[in-house]
Each structure stands twice: as structure tokens, then as C-alpha cells.
Design an enzyme around this catalytic site. Structure first.
Site, mmCIF file in Angstrom:
data_model
loop_
_atom_site.group_PDB
_atom_site.id
_atom_site.type_symbol
_atom_site.label_atom_id
_atom_site.label_comp_id
_atom_site.label_asym_id
_atom_site.label_seq_id
_atom_site.Cartn_x
_atom_site.Cartn_y
_atom_site.Cartn_z
ATOM 1 N N GLY A 48 0.765 -1.246 0.000
ATOM 2 C CA GLY A 48 0.000 0.000 0.000
ATOM 3 C C GLY A 48 0.795 1.295 0.000
ATOM 4 O O GLY A 48 0.355 2.296 -0.544
ATOM 5 N N GLU A 102 3.622 3.941 6.346
ATOM 6 C CA GLU A 102 2.418 3.172 6.023
ATOM 7 C C GLU A 102 1.459 3.973 5.153
ATOM 8 O O GLU A 102 1.505 5.210 5.140
ATOM 9 C CB GLU A 102 1.687 2.805 7.328
ATOM 10 C CG GLU A 102 1.863 1.364 7.764
ATOM 11 C CD GLU A 102 1.064 0.341 6.953
ATOM 12 O OE1 GLU A 102 0.705 0.612 5.781
ATOM 13 O OE2 GLU A 102 0.808 -0.744 7.485
ATOM 14 N N ASP A 106 -5.635 2.105 10.408
ATOM 15 C CA ASP A 106 -7.073 1.888 10.567
ATOM 16 C C ASP A 106 -7.314 1.443 12.017
ATOM 17 O O ASP A 106 -7.376 2.285 12.900
ATOM 18 C CB ASP A 106 -7.471 0.828 9.524
ATOM 19 C CG ASP A 106 -8.965 0.602 9.398
ATOM 20 O OD1 ASP A 106 -9.643 1.471 8.833
ATOM 21 O OD2 ASP A 106 -9.448 -0.446 9.851
ATOM 22 N N ASP A 162 -5.762 -0.243 -2.097
ATOM 23 C CA ASP A 162 -6.511 -1.139 -2.977
ATOM 24 C C ASP A 162 -7.866 -1.548 -2.421
ATOM 25 O O ASP A 162 -8.122 -1.449 -1.224
ATOM 26 C CB ASP A 162 -5.716 -2.421 -3.192
ATOM 27 C CG ASP A 162 -5.682 -3.273 -1.923
ATOM 28 O OD1 ASP A 162 -5.198 -2.770 -0.894
ATOM 29 O OD2 ASP A 162 -6.178 -4.417 -1.958
HETATM 30 P P1 IMP Z 1 -5.111 -1.886 10.449
HETATM 31 O O1 IMP Z 1 -4.198 -3.000 10.883
HETATM 32 O O2 IMP Z 1 -6.554 -2.173 10.805
HETATM 33 O O3 IMP Z 1 -4.694 -0.526 10.951
HETATM 34 O O4 IMP Z 1 -5.139 -1.884 8.887
HETATM 35 C C1 IMP Z 1 -4.129 -1.374 8.165
HETATM 36 C C2 IMP Z 1 -4.131 -1.895 6.767
HETATM 37 O O5 IMP Z 1 -5.444 -2.161 6.287
HETATM 38 C C3 IMP Z 1 -3.568 -0.833 5.866
HETATM 39 O O6 IMP Z 1 -2.175 -0.953 5.753
HETATM 40 C C4 IMP Z 1 -4.304 -1.075 4.569
HETATM 41 O O7 IMP Z 1 -3.581 -1.995 3.789
HETATM 42 C C5 IMP Z 1 -5.621 -1.673 4.975
HETATM 43 N N1 IMP Z 1 -6.716 -0.657 4.979
HETATM 44 C C6 IMP Z 1 -7.300 -0.088 6.060
HETATM 45 N N2 IMP Z 1 -8.253 0.787 5.707
HETATM 46 C C7 IMP Z 1 -8.276 0.776 4.348
HETATM 47 C C8 IMP Z 1 -9.055 1.509 3.366
HETATM 48 O O8 IMP Z 1 -9.926 2.346 3.656
HETATM 49 N N3 IMP Z 1 -8.766 1.232 2.065
HETATM 50 C C9 IMP Z 1 -7.814 0.325 1.675
HETATM 51 N N4 IMP Z 1 -7.070 -0.355 2.562
HETATM 52 C C10 IMP Z 1 -7.303 -0.138 3.889
HETATM 53 MG MG MG Z 2 -0.949 -1.428 4.169
#
Ligand code: IMP
Ligand code: MG
Length: 179
Positions: A48, A102, A106, A162
Site C-alpha cells: 500500500g 504506512e 485503521d 486497494d
Molecule cells: P489496520 O491493521 O486495521 O490498521 O489496517 C491497516 C491496513 O489495512 C492498511 O495498511 C491497509 O492496507 C488496509 N486498509 C485499512 N483501511 C483501508 C481503506 O480504507 N482502504 C484500503 N485499505 C485499507
Molecule cells: Mg498497508
């Protein structure tokens, strides 16, 4: 700009490339100031962050190094909750200022995993840099040092991000549209 259809979903324009680059520049300026004597090692998280990392590093005027790591945790529009291992660290992190780059924080689980994993390699410090941050979704206790933009909880794509591997190459950022 017009809405686009990717797989089964529609997405509408959210941030233009120009707006994104303005924010990336602000982050680069901050790093140029704060990390100027540190020769930081930027570790960009694939896939990403590839476009963000390319634009950000070309705006850095300080000595720095970049390398790439990988960890995947996301399928479709819902976080799976399963976070994989960090792979691809070939550098000696001992005593270094490491900056994790990053695309988006999220829930923060991926970032937490990265910080824990890199922390075992004795870096002097670990800084966190993200293009996008969804404060409303954060579940982990993470300090974000560099953040280009805070956004609402909606699913977005483009500029490296993506939807089921599609849409990463879009220059602008789009947000999912209910139809
Ligand atoms: P986390 O571990 O929940 O913080 O998720 C992080 C990863 O989820 C990011 O590095 C992204 O690859 C993916 N991600 C989270 N939100 C989105 C979004 O809105 N669109 C696309 N990818 C996302
Ligand atoms: Mg990512």
C-alpha cells in the site's frame, strides 16, 4: 472527476493528487527539520505505501535510506483481525532512527505488530509515518509522529491503496459510494 466502478463497488472522488501532494510535502518538511541529523532508515510497508513512499522520499532533502517490508492483514473491506509476520528486514536496525511508512492506520493492529517486531532489533527509536489515519477506527495505543491526513471511517482506494488488489494505480483517492 467522476465516480468509478471497481469490482462490485462504486467509488467517488475524495482527494485529488494535488491535494495529496500538498499534504505529503508538509510531512516531508516536518521530517527534513526533525530528522536532519539522524540519517533515518525509512521502512515502507508494501504494497500500500509504495506510491506514498516514492513521493515522500523525493521531497526529503536530508541524508536518509529507504527499504521495504511487508505484512498483510486486509481482505476486502473488513479487517480480518489476523496480522501476518513482518518480512523483508535485511538491514541492521541497531542504534538507527527507524521510520515506519504506512499507507493507512485503521485499527492500528498492523502498525502495532510492526512496532513490536522492529523493537526487538534494538533501534535507537521508532517513528511512525502514515499517509492516512482513521482516528475513529483506532483500537491500539499508538503514537503517530507524521500523518499527512486524518479521514473518516469510510473505505477509500487509490494512491497505492486497494480494494481486493484493484485500484492502487489511481492518482487520486476515492471513497466508497453507497448506491
Ligand atoms: P489496520 O491493521 O486495521 O490498521 O489496517 C491497516 C491496513 O489495512 C492498511 O495498511 C491497509 O492496507 C488496509 N486498509 C485499512 N483501511 C483501508 C481503506 O480504507 N482502504 C484500503 N485499505 C485499507
Ligand atoms: Mg498497508
Amino acid at each position: 472527476m467522476e465516480s468509478i466502478k471497481i469490482l462490485d463497488k462504486w467509488f467517488k472522488p475524495y482527494l485529488t493528487e494535488a491535494q495529496i501532494l500538498e499534504r505529503v510535502k508538509a510531512v516531508a518538511d516536518q521530517m527534513n527539520e526533525e530528522l536532519k541529523d539522524k540519517n533515518p532508515l525509512l521502512l515502507a510497508v508494501l504494497n500500500g505505501a509504495y506510491i506514498f513512499a516514492a513521493d515522500l522520499t523525493r521531497m526529503l532533502t536530508i541524508p536518509m535510506e529507504i527499504s521495504f517490508v511487508k505484512l498483510a492483514s486486509y481482505e476486502g473491506v473488513m479487517s480480518t483481525g489476523k496480522v501476518k509476520e513482518v518480512i523483508g528486514i535485511n538491514e541492521d536496525l541497531e542504534g538507527r532512527t527507524v521510520v515506519i511508512v504506512e499507507d493507512i492506520v485503521d485499527t492500528g493492529r498492523s502498525m502495532k505488530r510492526m512496532i513490536e517486531s522492529l523493537g526487538t532489533r534494538n533501534p535507537a527509536e521508532i517513528k511512525v509515518c502514515t499517509l492516512l489515519f482513521k482516528p475513529g477506527k483506532l483500537e491500539e495505543d499508538i503514537k503517530i509522529d507524521y500523518c499527512a491526513m486524518e479521514i473518516p471511517n469510510d473505505f477509500i482506494l487509490g494512491y497505492g491503496l486497494d480494494y481486493d488488489q484493484q485500484g492502487r494505480q489511481l492518482r487520486d483517492i476515492y471513497v466508497v459510494e453507497e448506491r
